[in-house]
Design an enzyme around this catalytic site. Sequence first.
Site, PDB file in Angstrom:
ATOM      1  N   ARG A  42      67.122  54.805  63.256  1.00  0.00           N
ATOM      2  CA  ARG A  42      67.172  53.802  62.175  1.00  0.00           C
ATOM      3  C   ARG A  42      67.144  54.434  60.785  1.00  0.00           C
ATOM      4  NH1 ARG A  42      63.526  51.273  65.778  1.00  0.00           N
ATOM      5  NH2 ARG A  42      64.570  49.615  66.923  1.00  0.00           N
TER       6      ARG A  42
ATOM      7  N   LYS B  10      78.147  54.993  50.399  1.00  0.00           N
ATOM      8  CA  LYS B  10      78.995  54.248  51.343  1.00  0.00           C
ATOM      9  C   LYS B  10      79.276  55.159  52.537  1.00  0.00           C
ATOM     10  CE  LYS B  10      81.541  50.994  48.446  1.00  0.00           C
ATOM     11  NZ  LYS B  10      82.864  50.642  47.894  1.00  0.00           N
TER      12      LYS B  10
ATOM     13  N   GLU C 296      92.125  60.449  42.582  1.00  0.00           N
ATOM     14  CA  GLU C 296      90.833  59.778  42.352  1.00  0.00           C
ATOM     15  C   GLU C 296      90.274  60.142  40.980  1.00  0.00           C
ATOM     16  OE1 GLU C 296      89.258  57.398  43.778  1.00  0.00           O
ATOM     17  OE2 GLU C 296      90.184  57.299  45.756  1.00  0.00           O
TER      18      GLU C 296
ATOM     19  N   LYS D 163      80.453  57.749  38.109  1.00  0.00           N
ATOM     20  CA  LYS D 163      80.253  57.061  39.387  1.00  0.00           C
ATOM     21  C   LYS D 163      78.779  56.705  39.567  1.00  0.00           C
ATOM     22  CE  LYS D 163      81.116  56.419  44.096  1.00  0.00           C
ATOM     23  NZ  LYS D 163      81.952  56.544  45.257  1.00  0.00           N
TER      24      LYS D 163
ATOM     25  N   GLU E  33      77.892  46.793  45.556  1.00  0.00           N
ATOM     26  CA  GLU E  33      79.198  46.291  45.125  1.00  0.00           C
ATOM     27  C   GLU E  33      79.276  44.769  45.106  1.00  0.00           C
ATOM     28  OE1 GLU E  33      82.646  48.738  46.302  1.00  0.00           O
ATOM     29  OE2 GLU E  33      83.776  46.885  46.412  1.00  0.00           O
TER      30      GLU E  33
ATOM     31  N   ARG F 200      80.499  47.693  40.545  1.00  0.00           N
ATOM     32  CA  ARG F 200      80.964  48.837  41.346  1.00  0.00           C
ATOM     33  C   ARG F 200      82.421  48.661  41.780  1.00  0.00           C
ATOM     34  NH1 ARG F 200      77.778  52.247  46.060  1.00  0.00           N
ATOM     35  NH2 ARG F 200      79.562  53.534  46.645  1.00  0.00           N
TER      36      ARG F 200
ATOM     37  N   ASN G  99      87.343  50.682  42.106  1.00  0.00           N
ATOM     38  CA  ASN G  99      88.571  50.499  42.887  1.00  0.00           C
ATOM     39  C   ASN G  99      89.795  50.349  41.987  1.00  0.00           C
ATOM     40  OD1 ASN G  99      87.202  50.556  45.363  1.00  0.00           O
ATOM     41  ND2 ASN G  99      86.537  48.453  45.027  1.00  0.00           N
TER      42      ASN G  99
ATOM     43  N   HIS H  21      93.338  50.765  43.292  1.00  0.00           N
ATOM     44  CA  HIS H  21      93.254  50.792  44.750  1.00  0.00           C
ATOM     45  C   HIS H  21      93.935  49.608  45.445  1.00  0.00           C
ATOM     46  CE1 HIS H  21      90.601  54.111  44.052  1.00  0.00           C
ATOM     47  NE2 HIS H  21      90.246  54.215  45.316  1.00  0.00           N
TER      48      HIS H  21
ATOM     49  N   HIS I 118      95.903  50.660  48.685  1.00  0.00           N
ATOM     50  CA  HIS I 118      95.626  50.289  50.083  1.00  0.00           C
ATOM     51  C   HIS I 118      96.885  49.738  50.735  1.00  0.00           C
ATOM     52  CE1 HIS I 118      91.140  49.816  48.873  1.00  0.00           C
ATOM     53  NE2 HIS I 118      91.362  51.009  49.396  1.00  0.00           N
TER      54      HIS I 118
ATOM     55  N   HIS J  78      95.576  58.831  50.685  1.00  0.00           N
ATOM     56  CA  HIS J  78      94.865  57.881  49.834  1.00  0.00           C
ATOM     57  C   HIS J  78      94.989  58.207  48.335  1.00  0.00           C
ATOM     58  CE1 HIS J  78      91.910  54.938  48.647  1.00  0.00           C
ATOM     59  NE2 HIS J  78      91.196  55.876  48.064  1.00  0.00           N
TER      60      HIS J  78
HETATM   61  N1  GLY Z   1      84.887  54.638  46.421  1.00  0.00           N
HETATM   62  C1  GLY Z   1      84.384  53.547  45.689  1.00  0.00           C
HETATM   63  C2  GLY Z   1      82.924  53.365  45.830  1.00  0.00           C
HETATM   64  O1  GLY Z   1      82.229  54.233  46.299  1.00  0.00           O
HETATM   65  O2  GLY Z   1      82.422  52.326  45.470  1.00  0.00           O
END
Ligand code: GLY
Length: 342
Positions: free
Chosen positions: A110, A132, A179, A207, A217, A221, A225, A228, A232, A244
């Site tokens: 966990r 993420k 990026e 970031k 997000e 946040r 994107n 993006h 995508h 990407h």
């Molecule tokens: N790659 C975008 C984020 O981490 O929110």
Amino acid sequence: MITVRVPLGQRSYDVLVGHGARRELAGLLPSTAKRAAIVTQQAIPLDIDVGLPTEVFTIGDGEAHKSLATIEALCRGFARFGLTRNDVVIGVGGGMVTDVAGFAAASWHRGVAVVHVSTTLVGMVDAAIGGKTGVNLAAVDGIGGKNLVGAFWQPAGVVCDLDALATLPPREVRCGRGEMAKYHFLTGDDLLAMDEAERIARCVEIKADFVSSDERESGRRALLNYGHTLAHALEIATDYSLAHGEAVAIGLIYAATLAHQLGRIDQVRVDQHYEVVGGHYELDTALPAGVDRRQLIDLMGRDKKALGGGLTFVLDGANGVEVVTDVSPDAAGDALDAMLLK
Ligand code: GLY
């Protein structure tokens, strides 16, 4: 060495940016750790020493290995190794490795601490920062998708050793530049005036600021994107032959073209996008030949970041970059046409 703090209360952590940063890795590990499980891939040079008993777990290359089966295999390996909740997982690699290592760490007992050693530019300026983690859900009966299973699990620290960039394949460099290019438009900073180390550290700082103000997000946040939505769609439409970051580069140009058509920015600002993406980073700015306009509009409408009715984009404007909802498919199509005509 530049240290950037990601401020998240008790889960705050440092990102070390610089040549030789990997040598500082041991200082980022939790003091409770008695062993370290290193998750990496075959081709990644492994030049770290953390002064603890370690076992190396090698995962496969490619999206097919970014799977729940890989997480299960890692957890079985952690069990055999005797990894406890007090120990640490170290992800050494690019975005795929840190996403998988992070999710395995989030799930094992966990949640066990994870530290990332990012070996790609994409990882340094994006994937390794912000917590993420996740894997893809393989399609069954047409249902599945990228990064659908995962968790927010912040690392205890991140190492961005710039030595790793010297050996990156050209395609990886292009992806990182795609990026990086987006950060040029998220703040008023003149990133072009900075040297490589300063610029990477500034991207990390930008970031970190977005992540700390909106970790999960629910708002700000999502601005990360930028570029993006089309990216995508292009990745899917080209069956991922466009990587990407390459798709993000084209997506940034598209976002600027669309913002201009919607009267949000002037031509000078559009030209700045071309200058950064195509001029400075030498990335392709044109739509790939043969893409289908209708398919791209459909895919953009289905983008998982879409927030409401109509199409949703992150677009530049007088107040900077912001989420814009309810863009009509006609406007989205007109901007594609403008790029096709260029
Ligand atoms: N790659 C975008 C984020 O981490 O929110």
